[in-house]
Design an enzyme around this catalytic site. Structure first.
Site, PDB file in Angstrom:
ATOM      1  N   SER A 142      43.821  45.507  -7.167  1.00  0.00           N
ATOM      2  CA  SER A 142      44.670  46.401  -6.247  1.00  0.00           C
ATOM      3  C   SER A 142      43.714  47.135  -5.159  1.00  0.00           C
ATOM      4  O   SER A 142      42.756  47.516  -5.631  1.00  0.00           O
ATOM      5  CB  SER A 142      45.618  47.243  -6.858  1.00  0.00           C
ATOM      6  OG  SER A 142      46.483  47.864  -5.633  1.00  0.00           O
ATOM      7  N   TYR A 155      47.372  53.579 -12.997  1.00  0.00           N
ATOM      8  CA  TYR A 155      47.256  52.259 -12.257  1.00  0.00           C
ATOM      9  C   TYR A 155      45.854  51.865 -11.595  1.00  0.00           C
ATOM     10  O   TYR A 155      45.281  50.770 -11.764  1.00  0.00           O
ATOM     11  CB  TYR A 155      48.277  52.020 -11.044  1.00  0.00           C
ATOM     12  CG  TYR A 155      48.583  50.765 -10.641  1.00  0.00           C
ATOM     13  CD1 TYR A 155      48.999  49.818 -11.130  1.00  0.00           C
ATOM     14  CD2 TYR A 155      48.316  50.627  -8.993  1.00  0.00           C
ATOM     15  CE1 TYR A 155      49.300  48.507 -10.648  1.00  0.00           C
ATOM     16  CE2 TYR A 155      48.263  49.478  -8.684  1.00  0.00           C
ATOM     17  CZ  TYR A 155      48.707  48.303  -9.172  1.00  0.00           C
ATOM     18  OH  TYR A 155      48.882  47.173  -8.534  1.00  0.00           O
TER      19      TYR A 155
HETATM   20  N1  LIG Z   1      53.124  43.880  -4.938  1.00  0.00           N
HETATM   21  C1  LIG Z   1      51.988  44.525  -4.413  1.00  0.00           C
HETATM   22  O1  LIG Z   1      52.118  45.317  -3.482  1.00  0.00           O
HETATM   23  C2  LIG Z   1      50.708  44.449  -5.115  1.00  0.00           C
HETATM   24  C3  LIG Z   1      49.651  45.016  -4.644  1.00  0.00           C
HETATM   25  C4  LIG Z   1      48.323  45.256  -5.256  1.00  0.00           C
HETATM   26  C5  LIG Z   1      48.255  44.401  -6.390  1.00  0.00           C
HETATM   27  N2  LIG Z   1      49.337  43.975  -7.004  1.00  0.00           N
HETATM   28  C6  LIG Z   1      49.234  43.264  -8.333  1.00  0.00           C
HETATM   29  O2  LIG Z   1      49.435  41.860  -8.266  1.00  0.00           O
HETATM   30  C7  LIG Z   1      49.847  41.542  -9.484  1.00  0.00           C
HETATM   31  C8  LIG Z   1      51.465  40.922  -9.431  1.00  0.00           C
HETATM   32  O3  LIG Z   1      52.080  41.990  -8.955  1.00  0.00           O
HETATM   33  P1  LIG Z   1      53.752  41.602  -8.426  1.00  0.00           P
HETATM   34  O4  LIG Z   1      53.988  42.653  -7.490  1.00  0.00           O
HETATM   35  O5  LIG Z   1      53.910  40.166  -8.234  1.00  0.00           O
HETATM   36  O6  LIG Z   1      54.429  42.112  -9.767  1.00  0.00           O
HETATM   37  P2  LIG Z   1      56.141  42.069 -10.015  1.00  0.00           P
HETATM   38  O7  LIG Z   1      56.787  41.363  -9.204  1.00  0.00           O
HETATM   39  O8  LIG Z   1      56.513  43.313 -10.617  1.00  0.00           O
HETATM   40  O9  LIG Z   1      55.826  40.942 -11.361  1.00  0.00           O
HETATM   41  C9  LIG Z   1      55.174  41.265 -12.551  1.00  0.00           C
HETATM   42  C10 LIG Z   1      55.150  39.996 -13.292  1.00  0.00           C
HETATM   43  O10 LIG Z   1      54.189  40.240 -14.448  1.00  0.00           O
HETATM   44  C11 LIG Z   1      54.724  40.213 -15.761  1.00  0.00           C
HETATM   45  N3  LIG Z   1      54.278  40.916 -16.754  1.00  0.00           N
HETATM   46  C12 LIG Z   1      54.393  42.250 -16.784  1.00  0.00           C
HETATM   47  N4  LIG Z   1      54.119  42.997 -17.856  1.00  0.00           N
HETATM   48  C13 LIG Z   1      53.917  41.985 -18.675  1.00  0.00           C
HETATM   49  C14 LIG Z   1      53.405  41.594 -19.915  1.00  0.00           C
HETATM   50  N5  LIG Z   1      53.213  42.776 -20.676  1.00  0.00           N
HETATM   51  N6  LIG Z   1      53.483  40.344 -20.352  1.00  0.00           N
HETATM   52  C15 LIG Z   1      53.496  39.396 -19.545  1.00  0.00           C
HETATM   53  N7  LIG Z   1      53.822  39.628 -18.210  1.00  0.00           N
HETATM   54  C16 LIG Z   1      54.044  40.520 -18.018  1.00  0.00           C
HETATM   55  C17 LIG Z   1      56.429  39.996 -15.297  1.00  0.00           C
HETATM   56  O11 LIG Z   1      57.099  39.445 -16.107  1.00  0.00           O
HETATM   57  P3  LIG Z   1      58.871  39.623 -16.394  1.00  0.00           P
HETATM   58  O12 LIG Z   1      59.190  38.657 -15.268  1.00  0.00           O
HETATM   59  O13 LIG Z   1      59.234  38.789 -17.453  1.00  0.00           O
HETATM   60  O14 LIG Z   1      59.039  40.937 -16.211  1.00  0.00           O
HETATM   61  C18 LIG Z   1      56.223  39.289 -13.962  1.00  0.00           C
HETATM   62  O15 LIG Z   1      56.131  38.180 -13.820  1.00  0.00           O
HETATM   63  C19 LIG Z   1      49.813  42.719 -10.270  1.00  0.00           C
HETATM   64  O16 LIG Z   1      48.666  42.559 -11.162  1.00  0.00           O
HETATM   65  C20 LIG Z   1      49.962  43.716  -9.339  1.00  0.00           C
HETATM   66  O17 LIG Z   1      49.096  44.856  -9.839  1.00  0.00           O
HETATM   67  C21 LIG Z   1      50.365  43.778  -6.487  1.00  0.00           C
END
Ligand SMILES: NC(=O)c1ccc[n+]([C@@H]2O[C@H](COP(=O)([O-])OP(=O)(O)OC[C@H]3O[C@@H](n4cnc5c(N)ncnc54)[C@H](OP(=O)(O)O)[C@@H]3O)[C@@H](O)[C@H]2O)c1
Length: 254
Positions: A142, A155
């Site tokens: 991130s 985080y």
């Molecule tokens: N969105 C942003 O702006 C952003 C920015 C920078 C970095 N990121 C990074 O990008 C990645 C994806 O983010 P996102 O925004 O797509 O997140 P999200 O929409 O909250 O989705 C999170 C995903 O991770 C799964 N998950 C969470 N905890 C888990 C665990 N303990 N075991 C297995 N699966 C788990 C969830 O499964 P369930 O559906 O079953 O809950 C879901 O599929 C993350 O690493 C996040 O830190 C995101």
């Protein structure tokens, strides 16, 4: 080896960025195993979307923070498909709160999911990749590592650790044909960020929010043959937020 017979594990593939990555890798010919923790319906929908388009996918319920569950998942995939070529460590949680209000349990949950999780999955798949002499691990970090907001100590620490983990592992396994890199997204509209996006009024002038497909493209590239000479890197995908901030001293972006 043709990309059409490659097998990929995408953690957090049920929603958001992980789902877009799963769809992209399936389109590129991978058999995709997407891992989720709770959202069974969303995971099933992602599998349906992939199979309806002629791809191959399966959903697995497993907590990436659970060592036994991760080992069982990897054994299952390797036994079923005879190999594992790609691991995308995408699953993560966010639990923003100021340090003085951060409980030890909350801190440990974030570190356990976001950093220990990728350690467990990487350790489990590596014997298979080393046997193949070919593997790709992409860790999703991130921009919070470089421009953390207030409340992001846990985080940002987890993602900073993940970037350091990437470099150290790359140095360890590079000569065995395994590439390990990090993609660091900026702000992307997903369930993780909906609340803050709405709070900030969504797409403001000059500051486009990313969409999951802004991230899945670079992941698709990094797991392919053309990326063979990219190792131990962190690639920022943030619409220019970081560089514009450096210039203007604030968070302006494309
Ligand atoms: N969105 C942003 O702006 C952003 C920015 C920078 C970095 N990121 C990074 O990008 C990645 C994806 O983010 P996102 O925004 O797509 O997140 P999200 O929409 O909250 O989705 C999170 C995903 O991770 C799964 N998950 C969470 N905890 C888990 C665990 N303990 N075991 C297995 N699966 C788990 C969830 O499964 P369930 O559906 O079953 O809950 C879901 O599929 C993350 O690493 C996040 O830190 C995101």
């Amino acid at each position: 080896m043709t990309e059409h017979h490659r097998v990929a594990i995408v953690t957090g593939g049920s929603r958001g960025i992980g789902r877009a990555v799963a769809l992209r890798l399936a389109r590129d010919g991978h058999t995709v195993h997407l891992v989720y923790r709770e959202a069974a319906d969303e995971a099933a929908e992602a599998v349906e979307e992939i199979t309806a388009a002629g791809g191959r996918a399966r959903a697995h319920r497993a907590d990436v923070a659970d060592e036994a569950a991760v080992d069982a998942l990897v054994d299952d995939v390797a036994e079923q498909d005879g190999g594992i070529h790609v691991l995308v460590n995408n699953a993560a949680v966010i639990d923003d709160r100021l340090l003085l209000g951060t409980r030890t349990a909350g801190w440990e949950r974030v570190l356990r999911t976001n950093l220990t999780g990728p350690f467990l999955t990487s350790r489990a798949v590596l014997p298979v990749m080393l046997d193949q002499g070919w593997g790709r691990i992409v860790n999703i970090s991130s921009n919070s590592v470089r421009i953390p907001g207030p409340g992001q100590t846990a985080y940002a620490a987890s993602k900073g650790g993940l970037e350091a983990f990437t470099r150290a592992l790359a140095a360890e396994v590079g000569h065995k044909g395994v590439r390990v890199n990090t993609v660091a997204p900026g702000k992307v509209r997903t369930d993780m960020t909906t609340a803050v996006a709405d709070l900030l009024g969504g797409d403001g002038a000059g500051t486009r929010w990313g969409v999951p497909e802004d991230i899945s493209g670079i992941v698709g590239f990094l797991v392919g043959d053309e990326a063979d000479y990219i190792q131990g890197q962190t690639i920022t995908v943030d619409g220019g937020r970081l560089v514009m901030r450096d210039r203007a001293g604030r968070g302006r972006a494309s």
